[in-house]
Design a protein around this motif. Structure first.
Motif, PDB file in Angstrom:
ATOM      1  N   VAL A 221      75.067  41.197  69.694  1.00 11.33           N
ATOM      2  CA  VAL A 221      75.459  40.319  68.596  1.00 11.33           C
ATOM      3  C   VAL A 221      74.394  39.232  68.446  1.00 11.33           C
ATOM      4  O   VAL A 221      74.220  38.401  69.334  1.00 11.33           O
ATOM      5  CB  VAL A 221      76.840  39.690  68.844  1.00 11.33           C
ATOM      6  CG1 VAL A 221      77.182  38.722  67.717  1.00 11.33           C
ATOM      7  CG2 VAL A 221      77.909  40.772  68.959  1.00 11.33           C
ATOM      8  N   MET A 222      73.691  39.259  67.331  1.00 10.29           N
ATOM      9  CA  MET A 222      72.633  38.287  67.037  1.00 10.29           C
ATOM     10  C   MET A 222      73.222  37.202  66.141  1.00 10.29           C
ATOM     11  O   MET A 222      73.679  37.483  65.038  1.00 10.29           O
ATOM     12  CB  MET A 222      71.457  38.974  66.349  1.00 10.29           C
ATOM     13  CG  MET A 222      70.289  38.062  66.049  1.00 10.29           C
ATOM     14  SD  MET A 222      68.919  38.935  65.220  1.00 10.29           S
ATOM     15  CE  MET A 222      68.400  40.036  66.527  1.00 10.29           C
ATOM     16  N   LYS A 223      73.205  35.963  66.620  1.00 11.82           N
ATOM     17  CA  LYS A 223      73.821  34.865  65.879  1.00 11.82           C
ATOM     18  C   LYS A 223      72.834  34.092  65.017  1.00 11.82           C
ATOM     19  O   LYS A 223      73.252  33.302  64.162  1.00 11.82           O
ATOM     20  CB  LYS A 223      74.527  33.925  66.857  1.00 11.82           C
ATOM     21  CG  LYS A 223      75.689  34.604  67.587  1.00 11.82           C
ATOM     22  CD  LYS A 223      76.328  33.706  68.611  1.00 11.82           C
ATOM     23  CE  LYS A 223      77.505  34.380  69.278  1.00 11.82           C
ATOM     24  NZ  LYS A 223      78.101  33.572  70.356  1.00 11.82           N
ATOM     25  N   ALA A 224      71.569  34.280  65.228  1.00 12.56           N
ATOM     26  CA  ALA A 224      70.538  33.691  64.373  1.00 12.56           C
ATOM     27  C   ALA A 224      69.510  34.787  64.125  1.00 12.56           C
ATOM     28  O   ALA A 224      68.779  35.173  65.033  1.00 12.56           O
ATOM     29  CB  ALA A 224      69.894  32.473  65.037  1.00 12.56           C
ATOM     30  N   ILE A 225      69.461  35.305  62.902  1.00 10.28           N
ATOM     31  CA  ILE A 225      68.653  36.486  62.635  1.00 10.28           C
ATOM     32  C   ILE A 225      67.175  36.135  62.534  1.00 10.28           C
ATOM     33  O   ILE A 225      66.798  34.972  62.317  1.00 10.28           O
ATOM     34  CB  ILE A 225      69.115  37.201  61.358  1.00 10.28           C
ATOM     35  CG1 ILE A 225      68.848  36.321  60.124  1.00 10.28           C
ATOM     36  CG2 ILE A 225      70.577  37.601  61.453  1.00 10.28           C
ATOM     37  CD1 ILE A 225      69.001  37.064  58.815  1.00 10.28           C
ATOM     38  N   ALA A 231      69.382  40.101  55.434  1.00 12.60           N
ATOM     39  CA  ALA A 231      69.604  38.657  55.309  1.00 12.60           C
ATOM     40  C   ALA A 231      71.057  38.284  55.071  1.00 12.60           C
ATOM     41  O   ALA A 231      71.414  37.118  55.233  1.00 12.60           O
ATOM     42  CB  ALA A 231      68.741  38.095  54.172  1.00 12.60           C
ATOM     43  N   ASP A 232      71.897  39.231  54.665  1.00  7.35           N
ATOM     44  CA  ASP A 232      73.290  38.869  54.360  1.00  7.35           C
ATOM     45  C   ASP A 232      74.128  38.893  55.637  1.00  7.35           C
ATOM     46  O   ASP A 232      75.081  39.660  55.766  1.00  7.35           O
ATOM     47  CB  ASP A 232      73.871  39.781  53.294  1.00  7.35           C
ATOM     48  CG  ASP A 232      73.720  41.255  53.607  1.00  7.35           C
ATOM     49  OD1 ASP A 232      72.807  41.615  54.373  1.00  7.35           O
ATOM     50  OD2 ASP A 232      74.518  42.057  53.090  1.00  7.35           O
ATOM     51  N   PHE A 677      65.150  36.492  46.272  1.00  9.95           N
ATOM     52  CA  PHE A 677      65.193  35.325  47.154  1.00  9.95           C
ATOM     53  C   PHE A 677      64.021  35.366  48.135  1.00  9.95           C
ATOM     54  O   PHE A 677      63.645  36.433  48.632  1.00  9.95           O
ATOM     55  CB  PHE A 677      66.504  35.300  47.954  1.00  9.95           C
ATOM     56  CG  PHE A 677      67.740  35.154  47.119  1.00  9.95           C
ATOM     57  CD1 PHE A 677      68.230  33.899  46.778  1.00  9.95           C
ATOM     58  CD2 PHE A 677      68.395  36.276  46.650  1.00  9.95           C
ATOM     59  CE1 PHE A 677      69.363  33.772  45.998  1.00  9.95           C
ATOM     60  CE2 PHE A 677      69.536  36.163  45.868  1.00  9.95           C
ATOM     61  CZ  PHE A 677      70.017  34.904  45.543  1.00  9.95           C
ATOM     62  N   TRP A 678      63.471  34.178  48.407  1.00  7.10           N
ATOM     63  CA  TRP A 678      62.538  33.980  49.499  1.00  7.10           C
ATOM     64  C   TRP A 678      63.273  33.226  50.607  1.00  7.10           C
ATOM     65  O   TRP A 678      63.900  32.200  50.348  1.00  7.10           O
ATOM     66  CB  TRP A 678      61.317  33.178  49.053  1.00  7.10           C
ATOM     67  CG  TRP A 678      60.381  33.963  48.173  1.00  7.10           C
ATOM     68  CD1 TRP A 678      60.333  33.969  46.820  1.00  7.10           C
ATOM     69  CD2 TRP A 678      59.370  34.863  48.619  1.00  7.10           C
ATOM     70  NE1 TRP A 678      59.357  34.820  46.376  1.00  7.10           N
ATOM     71  CE2 TRP A 678      58.745  35.377  47.460  1.00  7.10           C
ATOM     72  CE3 TRP A 678      58.929  35.283  49.877  1.00  7.10           C
ATOM     73  CZ2 TRP A 678      57.695  36.306  47.526  1.00  7.10           C
ATOM     74  CZ3 TRP A 678      57.893  36.205  49.943  1.00  7.10           C
ATOM     75  CH2 TRP A 678      57.279  36.703  48.784  1.00  7.10           C
ATOM     76  N   LEU A 679      63.177  33.730  51.829  1.00  5.81           N
ATOM     77  CA  LEU A 679      63.969  33.191  52.938  1.00  5.81           C
ATOM     78  C   LEU A 679      63.055  32.895  54.132  1.00  5.81           C
ATOM     79  O   LEU A 679      62.805  33.763  54.976  1.00  5.81           O
ATOM     80  CB  LEU A 679      65.050  34.197  53.344  1.00  5.81           C
ATOM     81  CG  LEU A 679      65.968  34.667  52.197  1.00  5.81           C
ATOM     82  CD1 LEU A 679      66.803  35.857  52.640  1.00  5.81           C
ATOM     83  CD2 LEU A 679      66.863  33.530  51.720  1.00  5.81           C
ATOM     84  N   LEU A 702      71.970  34.934  53.225  1.00  5.41           N
ATOM     85  CA  LEU A 702      72.658  35.092  51.948  1.00  5.41           C
ATOM     86  C   LEU A 702      74.121  35.472  52.164  1.00  5.41           C
ATOM     87  O   LEU A 702      74.476  36.047  53.189  1.00  5.41           O
ATOM     88  CB  LEU A 702      71.986  36.189  51.112  1.00  5.41           C
ATOM     89  CG  LEU A 702      70.513  35.996  50.777  1.00  5.41           C
ATOM     90  CD1 LEU A 702      69.975  37.228  50.062  1.00  5.41           C
ATOM     91  CD2 LEU A 702      70.312  34.758  49.913  1.00  5.41           C
ATOM     92  N   ILE A 703      74.954  35.138  51.180  1.00  5.99           N
ATOM     93  CA  ILE A 703      76.337  35.609  51.122  1.00  5.99           C
ATOM     94  C   ILE A 703      76.502  36.339  49.801  1.00  5.99           C
ATOM     95  O   ILE A 703      76.536  35.718  48.734  1.00  5.99           O
ATOM     96  CB  ILE A 703      77.348  34.453  51.198  1.00  5.99           C
ATOM     97  CG1 ILE A 703      77.153  33.632  52.465  1.00  5.99           C
ATOM     98  CG2 ILE A 703      78.774  34.997  51.141  1.00  5.99           C
ATOM     99  CD1 ILE A 703      78.038  32.404  52.529  1.00  5.99           C
TER     100      ILE A 703
END
Length: 795
Positions: A221-225, A231-232, A677-679, A702-703
């Motif tokens: 489980v990755m909590k910060a990608i 990205a979602d 989107f740029w992230l 993103l959501i």
């Protein structure tokens, strides 16, 4: 469409030269290879850390405990470490153009003068700890050993053991997980990196109760990608790992049985089997797993509602019971699953093919005894359901590591299916359900004493058949390229870039057929058309006389002899229980009479139907930069573009004589959306000491809207008092995420972590109710015609 910036970044990675530790192009380098294993058990130690002392040059071992380090020719001290084991070091000399093999056999820290074989669970937990510490982001891991030793029936139960994760339950077992308090629809779920399709008609959540935990080799489980992930995932990214073939023949079998006291049921069972082996001099690995299980998930449930009133003497506010529901669930759930993983070792890499299928069945009977105190009514609802949900993922890929660069390419095809038919009927006692009214001092257990049950006044009111059919198919191609660099002894790492393309086809089809208002359509001496139809089909029942005398179809005519004295420990009545076979005959007779009797309900049949296409393109560029042996910086950026085209409908509900009719003003609508989107993202890992690790991250995610939120569906009810409408112009919300974690670890205490986070979300999507008025109108994208608002304005 591919982003020019992404293409430039990818080309830069491919053209960037490798550097040796002196800063010149790599012309005098060699390689160190080997394995790290447990000395006593002989097992591999994945995620062990192997580093050249005094530098930031090193590597973590893979699943087989193997590592590879390219370094300039010279003499070095090579150090291997693993939580729970004594650290070892070796003096080595690397020769230009040659490969030096250096293996480590680490010793369990608790060994003092004698050999000890570590238990599987302890070894598995050590692997999970080391994987978390070597990860380039904030990650939690459930090891394969932990999964095998704990009695988790599905993947959701296993994930729920991790910190910051809570589970949602249905029918007594976990089915979805919430990470850091965020809804399950905000997580991504993958199997070996391949995205699992949604199993919900409304949103993007995945029902993890489909997946038996026994088939898995671990859960991450990755909590910060990082930029190379979808990205979602504002909540987190869950990756389920499938087992790979071992070098030697492996056969695992597990069989269990169980008993459910509530329903006196002995049929609970679980079977899991796996077989694996490597052929052709260990080059071809094959492992296959199957699982079957069925469990009785029956339950007795109680719920109630209260309302605020006022004391007739003092006028002070008081709280009074307004309704109670006693619910009996007779439910059996089963799972069938299979997975096959093949890998073929080629020079510097491997080819992989895997397939993963899971199917869950639901067979349930639910009875509700509804005591509607405020309405002075009693209702008896019965639902019979027999549904299935399934998911499939198939993947083929190749990966190779040539030291100068590494790459991987994969192609996947995934699908989900849901079919959920439900038969429902309701018997109703319209009036005089209670002999008295409760007051503020009345306890729920006192309500049964106020019941005025009358079987001759309790008649058939509604019968329905509901069905939902959901289909999702997705195709994806993704590729990644990684190029290492060594600028000096203290500055090294890698550049990485890649892209992903996804095509998604989705449809949701729901139907509601039946007949409502049967209770009100008859009277003494006559039958309504629905009961006339049943009477003609079943003349032996003599409904003309029965209904003619009572003015309704009485519950006593179809009552069964099923009783339970222990229902809710005897404090609440189960209520009337109906002979299911007789009621199914009633329903069949109405169906045979055709659509004039067996009606289609527009809201239930069109109100949530949609179909559509989604296309996603993504590219990213990132780097992992080791600045000395204790500091790692991971900057990067991700670009995502999404396109969707959805078909829905707009219509007005119609009722004639209290019976649903065909929808009016029906119009089919198509809507197209596209967003980019740029992230930017950055991670920092700092280890000021050998026992302390600090991680910081700033990411953007993103959501995406729920399917039901932007599929173009707009309806107005028969009375024109409310409109249900999605917003077909919704765009994804964007979140800036700040994460921090501090970990303390050593061989004695293991791992202790404290983490915190903050999320700032722009354009969060919510469902709201508001009054419509001609002077205000509807929001753009809701597809509400002006005439609907003008016909019945609300102040």
């Amino acid at each position: 469409m591919r982003s020019p910036a992404f293409l430039a970044a990818a080309i830069l990675v491919l053209l960037t030269p490798a550097f040796d530790v002196d800063g010149a192009e790599s012309v005098a380098s060699g390689k160190i290879e080997g394995r790290v294993i447990d000395r006593d058990a002989g097992m591999s130690l994945p995620f062990a850390n192997v580093i050249i002392q005094g530098t930031s040059i090193g590597a973590a071992t893979d699943d087989d405990g193997a590592y590879s380090i390219t370094v300039a020719a010279g003499r070095y001290t090579l150090v291997a470490s693993y939580i729970g084991y004594k650290t070892q070091s070796r003096e080595v000399e690397v020769v230009e153009g040659e490969t030096l093999e250096v293996n480590f056999e680490l010793v369990w820290e608790g060994v003092v003068g004698e050999e000890v074989v570590i238990r599987a669970q302890a070894a598995g937990q050590n692997m999970a700890i080391n994987q978390q510490l070597n990860s380039n982001t904030i990650t939690n891991v459930v090891s394969a050993a932990r999964i095998q030793e704990l009695p988790d029936v599905n993947a959701a139960e296993s994930i729920g053991r991790l910190p910051g994760v809570s589970i949602q339950r249905s029918g007594g077992e976990a089915n979805r997980v919430a990470i850091r308090g965020l809804s399950p629809k905000y997580n991504t779920v993958t199997v070996n990196g391949v995205r699992v399709p949604s199993t919900s008609g409304d949103d993007r959540s995945v029902d993890l109760s489909l997946i038996s935990s026994s088939m898995l080799d671990g859960i991450e489980v990755m909590k910060a990608i990082t930029p190379d992930k979808d990205a979602d995932a504002i909540g987190g990214a869950i990756d389920l790992k499938l087992r790979e073939a071992p070098d030697d023949l492996m056969i695992d079998l597990l069989a269990q049985g169980g008993y459910n006291d509530l329903q006196d049921y002995y049929g609970n069972y679980k079977f899991v089997g796996s077989i694996g082996y490597r052929f052709f001099e260990k080059r071809l690995g094959v492992i296959a797993s199957v699982n079957f299980d069925e469990f009785d998930r029956s339950a007795d449930k109680f719920s109630g509602s209260y309302r605020q009133s006022s004391n007739p003497q003092t006028g002070e506010p008081i709280i009074i019971i307004s309704d109670l529901t006693a619910r009996e669930e007779n439910v059996k759930r089963g799972r069938t699953g299979a997975s096959t993983v093949l890998d073929y070792r080629i020079p510097e890499g491997k080819l992989t093919v895997n397939g993963f299928y899971n199917r869950r069945t639901f067979d349930g009977l639910t009875r509700n005894n509804v005591m509607a105190i405020d309405q002075n009514r009693l209702r008896y609802d019965t639902s019979i359901g027999d549904g299935t949900t399934s998911i499939f993922t198939g993947t083929a890929g190749i990966e190779q590591d040539f030291d100068l660069f590494a790459y991987d390419i994969s192609f996947s095809r995934i699908a989900s299916r849901l079919d959920n038919p439900t038969t429902f009927w309701r018997f109703n006692q319209e009036a005089n359900g209670f002999t008295g009214a409760p007051d503020e001092g009345t306890e729920p257990t006192e309500i049964p004493d106020l019941l005025n049950v009358d079987s001759l006044a309790t008649g058939l009111q509604d019968v329905y058949l509901f069905d939902q059919s959901l289909e999702e198919d997705e195709t994806a191609i993704q590729f990644n390229v990684r190029k290492p660099f060594n600028f000096s002894r203290l500055v090294n790492g890698y550049f990485k870039a890649g892209g992903k393309f996804r095509w998604l086809e989705r449809s949701n089809d729901e139907t509601q057929n039946g007949r409502n208002g049967i209770y009100y359509g008859s009277g003494q001496g006559n039958l309504n058309d629905a009961l006339e139809c049943v009477s003609a089909a079943k003349p032996e029942w003599d409904l003309d006389t029965l209904v003619g005398n009572l003015g309704l179809f009485p519950v006593g005519f179809v009552e069964s002899d099923y009783k339970r004295s222990d229902f809710l420990e005897g404090e609440y009545p189960l209520g009337f229980t109906v002979d299911n076979d007789m009621m199914l005959e009633v329903i069949q007779a109405m169906q045979d009479c055709g659509p004039d009797i067996w009606r289609e309900y527009s809201i239930g049949s069109l109100g949530r139907d949609y179909k559509g296409t989604e296309r996603y393109q993504a590219g990213y560029a990132m780097a992992e930069i080791n600045l000395g042996p204790r500091l790692t910086l991971i900057p990067g950026v991700r670009w995502e573009n999404d396109y969707s085209r959805y078909d829905g409908q707009r219509y007005r509900e119609v009722f004639t004589n209290n019976v649903s009719g065909p929808p009016a003003e029906l119009e089919f609508i198509t809507n197209v959306r596209e967003n980019s989107f740029w992230l930017p993202m950055v991670h920092l890992r700092y280890e000021p000491t050998d026992w302390l690790q600090i991680r910081l991250a700033r990411t953007e995610t993103l959501i995406r809207p729920d399917y039901i939120q932007y599929a173009p569906i707009t309806t107005i009810n028969f009375f024109r008092t409310f409109v249900n409408a999605s917003n077909s112009l919704l765009q994804p919300a964007k979140s800036a995420n700040y994460d921090a974690a501090i970990s303390v670890f050593n061989n004695k205490i293991g791992l202790f972590t404290v983490a915190g986070f903050h999320k700032s979300i722009d354009d969060l999507i919510l469902s709201v109710d508001y009054l419509l008025h001609p002077d205000v109108g509807a929001l753009p994208g809701m597809n509400v015609p002006d005439v609907w608002i003008e016909a019945r304005p609300r102040a």
